[in-house]
Scaffold this active site. Structure first.
Site, PDB file in Angstrom:
ATOM      1  N   ARG A 178      -4.418 -16.609 -10.759  1.00  0.00           N
ATOM      2  CA  ARG A 178      -4.323 -15.664 -11.892  1.00  0.00           C
ATOM      3  C   ARG A 178      -5.630 -15.472 -12.643  1.00  0.00           C
ATOM      4  NH1 ARG A 178       0.441 -18.539 -12.498  1.00  0.00           N
ATOM      5  NH2 ARG A 178       2.232 -17.415 -11.666  1.00  0.00           N
ATOM      6  N   LYS A 182     -15.030  -3.213 -12.377  1.00  0.00           N
ATOM      7  CA  LYS A 182     -14.152  -2.706 -11.322  1.00  0.00           C
ATOM      8  C   LYS A 182     -14.317  -3.595 -10.099  1.00  0.00           C
ATOM      9  CE  LYS A 182     -13.911   2.303 -11.848  1.00  0.00           C
ATOM     10  NZ  LYS A 182     -14.160   3.519 -11.048  1.00  0.00           N
ATOM     11  N   GLU A 235     -27.308   6.522  -6.815  1.00  0.00           N
ATOM     12  CA  GLU A 235     -26.550   6.270  -8.062  1.00  0.00           C
ATOM     13  C   GLU A 235     -27.469   6.393  -9.287  1.00  0.00           C
ATOM     14  OE1 GLU A 235     -23.263   5.851  -8.081  1.00  0.00           O
ATOM     15  OE2 GLU A 235     -22.663   4.901  -6.196  1.00  0.00           O
ATOM     16  N   LYS A 288     -24.372   2.783 -18.384  1.00  0.00           N
ATOM     17  CA  LYS A 288     -23.069   2.353 -17.879  1.00  0.00           C
ATOM     18  C   LYS A 288     -22.353   1.495 -18.921  1.00  0.00           C
ATOM     19  CE  LYS A 288     -20.238   1.059 -14.150  1.00  0.00           C
ATOM     20  NZ  LYS A 288     -20.089   0.812 -12.726  1.00  0.00           N
ATOM     21  N   GLU A 347     -11.109   3.703 -17.376  1.00  0.00           N
ATOM     22  CA  GLU A 347     -11.249   5.036 -16.800  1.00  0.00           C
ATOM     23  C   GLU A 347     -10.086   5.971 -17.139  1.00  0.00           C
ATOM     24  OE1 GLU A 347     -13.154   5.027 -12.955  1.00  0.00           O
ATOM     25  OE2 GLU A 347     -12.330   7.004 -12.522  1.00  0.00           O
ATOM     26  N   ARG A 398     -15.148   7.573 -18.535  1.00  0.00           N
ATOM     27  CA  ARG A 398     -15.738   6.862 -17.395  1.00  0.00           C
ATOM     28  C   ARG A 398     -15.704   7.693 -16.121  1.00  0.00           C
ATOM     29  NH1 ARG A 398     -14.997   0.397 -15.956  1.00  0.00           N
ATOM     30  NH2 ARG A 398     -16.367   0.420 -14.158  1.00  0.00           N
ATOM     31  N   ASN A 450     -18.205   9.715 -11.704  1.00  0.00           N
ATOM     32  CA  ASN A 450     -17.825  10.099 -10.352  1.00  0.00           C
ATOM     33  C   ASN A 450     -18.494  11.375  -9.868  1.00  0.00           C
ATOM     34  OD1 ASN A 450     -16.150   7.873  -9.951  1.00  0.00           O
ATOM     35  ND2 ASN A 450     -14.516   8.869 -11.113  1.00  0.00           N
ATOM     36  N   HIS A 507     -19.066  11.847  -6.202  1.00  0.00           N
ATOM     37  CA  HIS A 507     -18.173  10.918  -5.508  1.00  0.00           C
ATOM     38  C   HIS A 507     -16.957  11.586  -4.872  1.00  0.00           C
ATOM     39  CE1 HIS A 507     -20.686   7.911  -7.328  1.00  0.00           C
ATOM     40  NE2 HIS A 507     -19.994   6.930  -6.813  1.00  0.00           N
ATOM     41  N   HIS A 549     -17.082  10.262  -1.400  1.00  0.00           N
ATOM     42  CA  HIS A 549     -16.049   9.383  -0.830  1.00  0.00           C
ATOM     43  C   HIS A 549     -15.440  10.008   0.427  1.00  0.00           C
ATOM     44  CE1 HIS A 549     -15.111   6.820  -4.659  1.00  0.00           C
ATOM     45  NE2 HIS A 549     -16.066   6.296  -3.921  1.00  0.00           N
ATOM     46  N   HIS A 604     -22.333   4.005   1.121  1.00  0.00           N
ATOM     47  CA  HIS A 604     -21.792   4.588  -0.108  1.00  0.00           C
ATOM     48  C   HIS A 604     -22.851   5.411  -0.862  1.00  0.00           C
ATOM     49  CE1 HIS A 604     -19.347   4.996  -3.703  1.00  0.00           C
ATOM     50  NE2 HIS A 604     -20.401   4.581  -4.406  1.00  0.00           N
TER      51      HIS A 604
HETATM   52  N1  LIG Z   1     -17.287  -1.738  -8.543  1.00  0.00           N
HETATM   53  C1  LIG Z   1     -17.949  -0.640  -8.779  1.00  0.00           C
HETATM   54  O1  LIG Z   1     -17.976  -0.134  -9.910  1.00  0.00           O
HETATM   55  C2  LIG Z   1     -18.716  -0.017  -7.658  1.00  0.00           C
HETATM   56  C3  LIG Z   1     -19.642   1.001  -7.920  1.00  0.00           C
HETATM   57  C4  LIG Z   1     -20.389   1.516  -6.857  1.00  0.00           C
HETATM   58  C5  LIG Z   1     -20.211   1.006  -5.570  1.00  0.00           C
HETATM   59  N2  LIG Z   1     -19.297   0.022  -5.362  1.00  0.00           N
HETATM   60  C6  LIG Z   1     -19.108  -0.548  -4.019  1.00  0.00           C
HETATM   61  O2  LIG Z   1     -20.314  -1.182  -3.617  1.00  0.00           O
HETATM   62  C7  LIG Z   1     -20.340  -1.243  -2.188  1.00  0.00           C
HETATM   63  C8  LIG Z   1     -21.724  -0.923  -1.704  1.00  0.00           C
HETATM   64  O3  LIG Z   1     -22.600  -1.867  -2.220  1.00  0.00           O
HETATM   65  P1  LIG Z   1     -24.118  -1.990  -1.733  1.00  0.00           P
HETATM   66  O4  LIG Z   1     -24.678  -0.628  -1.607  1.00  0.00           O
HETATM   67  O5  LIG Z   1     -24.767  -2.968  -2.608  1.00  0.00           O
HETATM   68  O6  LIG Z   1     -23.971  -2.505  -0.221  1.00  0.00           O
HETATM   69  P2  LIG Z   1     -23.727  -3.948   0.432  1.00  0.00           P
HETATM   70  O7  LIG Z   1     -23.119  -4.887  -0.508  1.00  0.00           O
HETATM   71  O8  LIG Z   1     -23.047  -3.674   1.725  1.00  0.00           O
HETATM   72  O9  LIG Z   1     -25.212  -4.434   0.747  1.00  0.00           O
HETATM   73  C9  LIG Z   1     -26.004  -3.677   1.621  1.00  0.00           C
HETATM   74  C10 LIG Z   1     -26.648  -4.529   2.711  1.00  0.00           C
HETATM   75  O10 LIG Z   1     -27.756  -5.217   2.190  1.00  0.00           O
HETATM   76  C11 LIG Z   1     -27.664  -6.612   2.444  1.00  0.00           C
HETATM   77  N3  LIG Z   1     -28.288  -7.243   1.291  1.00  0.00           N
HETATM   78  C12 LIG Z   1     -27.824  -7.327   0.033  1.00  0.00           C
HETATM   79  N4  LIG Z   1     -28.747  -7.820  -0.787  1.00  0.00           N
HETATM   80  C13 LIG Z   1     -29.845  -8.086  -0.026  1.00  0.00           C
HETATM   81  C14 LIG Z   1     -31.139  -8.571  -0.318  1.00  0.00           C
HETATM   82  N5  LIG Z   1     -31.522  -8.835  -1.551  1.00  0.00           N
HETATM   83  N6  LIG Z   1     -32.007  -8.720   0.718  1.00  0.00           N
HETATM   84  C15 LIG Z   1     -31.640  -8.388   1.979  1.00  0.00           C
HETATM   85  N7  LIG Z   1     -30.451  -7.883   2.301  1.00  0.00           N
HETATM   86  C16 LIG Z   1     -29.555  -7.737   1.314  1.00  0.00           C
HETATM   87  C17 LIG Z   1     -26.188  -6.865   2.613  1.00  0.00           C
HETATM   88  O11 LIG Z   1     -25.980  -7.994   3.419  1.00  0.00           O
HETATM   89  C18 LIG Z   1     -25.732  -5.592   3.300  1.00  0.00           C
HETATM   90  O12 LIG Z   1     -25.995  -5.671   4.676  1.00  0.00           O
HETATM   91  C19 LIG Z   1     -19.273  -0.295  -1.711  1.00  0.00           C
HETATM   92  O13 LIG Z   1     -18.194  -1.039  -1.223  1.00  0.00           O
HETATM   93  C20 LIG Z   1     -18.856   0.468  -2.952  1.00  0.00           C
HETATM   94  O14 LIG Z   1     -17.512   0.863  -2.936  1.00  0.00           O
HETATM   95  C21 LIG Z   1     -18.559  -0.501  -6.370  1.00  0.00           C
HETATM   96 ZN   LIG Z   2     -20.754   4.987  -6.459  1.00  0.00          ZN
END
Ligand SMILES: NC(=O)c1ccc[n+]([C@@H]2O[C@H](COP(=O)([O-])OP(=O)(O)OC[C@H]3O[C@@H](n4cnc5c(N)ncnc54)[C@H](O)[C@@H]3O)[C@@H](O)[C@H]2O)c1
Ligand SMILES: [Zn+2]
Length: 370
Positions: A123, A145, A187, A229, A239, A243, A247, A250, A254, A267
Site C-alpha cells: 500500500r 504520475k 518535451e 511543471k 489532471e 495539467r 499534452n 501527445h 501517443h 516517446h
Molecule cells: N510519468 C510521466 O509524467 C511521464 C512523462 C513523460 C514520459 N513518461 C514515460 O517515460 C518513458 C520514456 O522515458 P525515457 O525517454 O527517459 O526513456 P528510457 O527510460 O527508456 O531511457 C532511455 C534509454 O536510455 C538508457 N539510459 C537511461 N539513462 C542513461 C544514462 N544516464 N546513460 C546511459 N544510458 C541511459 C536506458 O537504459 C534506456 O535504454 C515512457 O515510458 C513515457 O511514457 C512519463
Molecule cells: Zn511526454
C-alpha cells in the site's frame, strides 16, 4: 554540489527537486535530511547500473543505509504488470517491509515502473526519483504520475504518487545516447510552446549548446522546465484541467508511438513529430498564425528523428488515437498552440485534417505519406 532547488507545492506532500552536477557524494546525507527509511531498494536497468549503481550504493552504505538493488533489462516493454509482478516477488524475497524506500534510478521507464511499485507495494512505500535521461529530468520524474502499460494502451494502469524528493544530476547525461537527448528536447520545446515564449526564444538561440551539453544551458533548461511543471502540478495534481495542456504533441504522438508498437519511435521522438502535426492542425484551423507555425516547425526540425520505411499508415495512427485514454468518449482531444506560450483545448478536429497533418509530418521526415 547542489546548484538549484525547485519546490513542488502540494501541501503536506510538497517536495524539492535538486539540481547539480557530480551529486553522488551528497545523496545519502540528503536522504538523512529527509528522514528516508534506512532500508532502501534501488531499481534500475542494466545500461544505467553500469555507470551509476555502484557509486550510489557505496554512498548509501557509507552512511549506514541498508541497500539492495534490483537491475532489470532496459526498454519500454519493461513497463508491464508482468515486470511489476517480478519486482514485487523480489521485494518480498528480500524481506522489504513498509518502512522502506525505493530509489528509481533511471529514465522515464524506470521512474514510471519503480514509482508504480512504490505506490502499490504494501500500500505504498517511500519513493525517491533519480532521473538519468533528459526527458525524465525535465518531465517524468516530477509530478507523481506513475504507471505500467497494458497491451491495449500505454500507461493504462497507474497512480498519482509523489516522491519525497527528486535528484537531478546533470553528469548522468554524459553517457546518454544522442538519440535520447533529442527525445528529451522534444518535451523541453513543448514547455516553451505551451507556457513561455521567452523560454522558446532561449531554446531557439541555444539549441546547439544544449545539444553539446554545455553545463550552464543544461541547468537552465532543466530548472525552467521543472519550474513550469511544478507550477502546473501544484495547481492541478490529478489532471482535472490545467495539467492537460502538457499534452501538446501527445495526441498524435501517443498514436504514432502505438502505431509503431512502441518499437519504432521513442516517446520523445513521437511527441516531437506530434507537435509538428498539431501545430499544422492549429494553423489550418486558423488558430495559429503561419509565421509562428513556421518558427515552431523550423526549431523542431533541427532535432533529427528518423522514420522507418513504410511503418505508419494514417489509418493505423487514427485507430491508435481512439484508444488513447486522453480521448473523451472516443474523440481525440487536442491541445493546439495559438501563439508561443499559449494553447487551446480543441475537441473537434476533422479526420481529413488529422490525415493531412500526418502526411505533412511524414513528408517533412523525408518519406512518403503511407
Ligand atoms: N510519468 C510521466 O509524467 C511521464 C512523462 C513523460 C514520459 N513518461 C514515460 O517515460 C518513458 C520514456 O522515458 P525515457 O525517454 O527517459 O526513456 P528510457 O527510460 O527508456 O531511457 C532511455 C534509454 O536510455 C538508457 N539510459 C537511461 N539513462 C542513461 C544514462 N544516464 N546513460 C546511459 N544510458 C541511459 C536506458 O537504459 C534506456 O535504454 C515512457 O515510458 C513515457 O511514457 C512519463
Ligand atoms: Zn511526454
Amino acid at each position: 554540489m547542489i546548484q538549484r532547488q525547485i519546490d513542488v507545492s502540494l501541501g503536506d506532500r510538497s517536495y524539492p527537486v535538486y539540481f547539480g552536477s557530480e551529486l553522488t557524494a551528497s545523496f545519502a546525507p540528503t536522504c538523512q535530511q529527509h528522514g528516508i527509511p534506512r532500508r532502501i531498494v534501488i531499481v534500475t536497468d542494466t545500461n544505467i547500473a553500469r555507470h551509476y549503481l555502484a557509486p550510489l550504493e557505496n554512498n548509501l552504505k557509507h552512511f549506514d543505509f541498508d541497500v539492495s538493488s534490483v537491475v532489470i533489462p532496459p526498454g519500454e516493454n519493461q513497463k508491464s504488470l508482468q515486470r511489476a509482478h517480478v519486482l514485487y516477488t523480489a521485494l518480498l524475497k528480500l524481506g522489504v517491509g513498509r518502512k522502506s524506500a525505493i530509489v528509481a534510478l533511471g529514465g522515464g521507464v524506470i521512474g514510471d515502473l519503480a514509482g508504480f511499485i512504490a505506490a502499490t507495494y504494501q500500500r505504498g512505500v517511500t519513493l525517491i526519483q533519480v532521473p538519468t535521461t533528459l526527458l525524465s529530468q525535465v518531465d517524468s520524474s516530477v509530478g507523481g504520475k506513475v504507471a505500467v502499460n497494458h497491451p491495449l494502451g500505454k500507461n493504462m494502469i497507474g497512480a498519482f504518487y509523489q516522491p519525497k524528493f527528486v535528484w537531478v544530476d546533470a553528469e548522468t547525461l554524459r553517457t546518454l545516447p544522442a538519440r535520447e537527448i533529442v527525445c528529451g528536447l522534444g518535451e523541453v520545446l513543448k514547455y516553451g510552446v505551451v507556457f513561455d515564449a521567452e523560454f522558446f526564444a532561449y531554446l531557439e538561440a541555444n539549441l546547439d549548446n544544449i545539444l553539446k551539453l554545455e553545463p550552464a544551458s543544461v541547468l537552465h533548461v532543466q530548472a525552467r522546465c521543472c519550474e513550469l511543471k511544478a507550477h502546473v502540478v501544484s495547481e492541478d495534481e490529478r489532471e482535472q484541467g490545467l495539467r492537460a495542456v502538457l499534452n501538446y504533441g501527445h495526441t498524435v504522438g501517443h498514436a504514432l508511438e502505438a502505431a509503431g508498437h512502441y518499437r519504432i519511435l521513442k516517446h520523445g521522438e513521437a511527441v516531437l513529430l506530434g507537435m509538428i502535426a498539431e501545430s499544422f492542425i492549429a494553423r489550418e484551423m486558423g488558430l495559429l498564425p503561419p509565421d509562428v507555425h513556421e518558427r515552431i516547425v523550423q526549431t523542431l526540425r533541427r532535432l533529427p528523428v528518423k522514420l522507418a520505411r513504410s511503418s505508419f499508415s494514417s489509418s493505423r495512427v487514427l485507430k491508435a488515437m481512439a484508444f488513447d485514454k486522453k480521448s473523451v468518449e472516443g474523440k481525440a482531444r487536442f491541445i493546439l498552440p495559438i501563439r508561443l506560450g499559449e494553447v487551446q483545448v480543441v475537441d473537434e478536429v476533422d479526420v481529413p485534417l488529422i490525415q493531412s497533418s500526418l502526411r505533412y509530418v511524414f513528408g517533412l521526415a523525408g518519406k512518403g505519406s503511407q
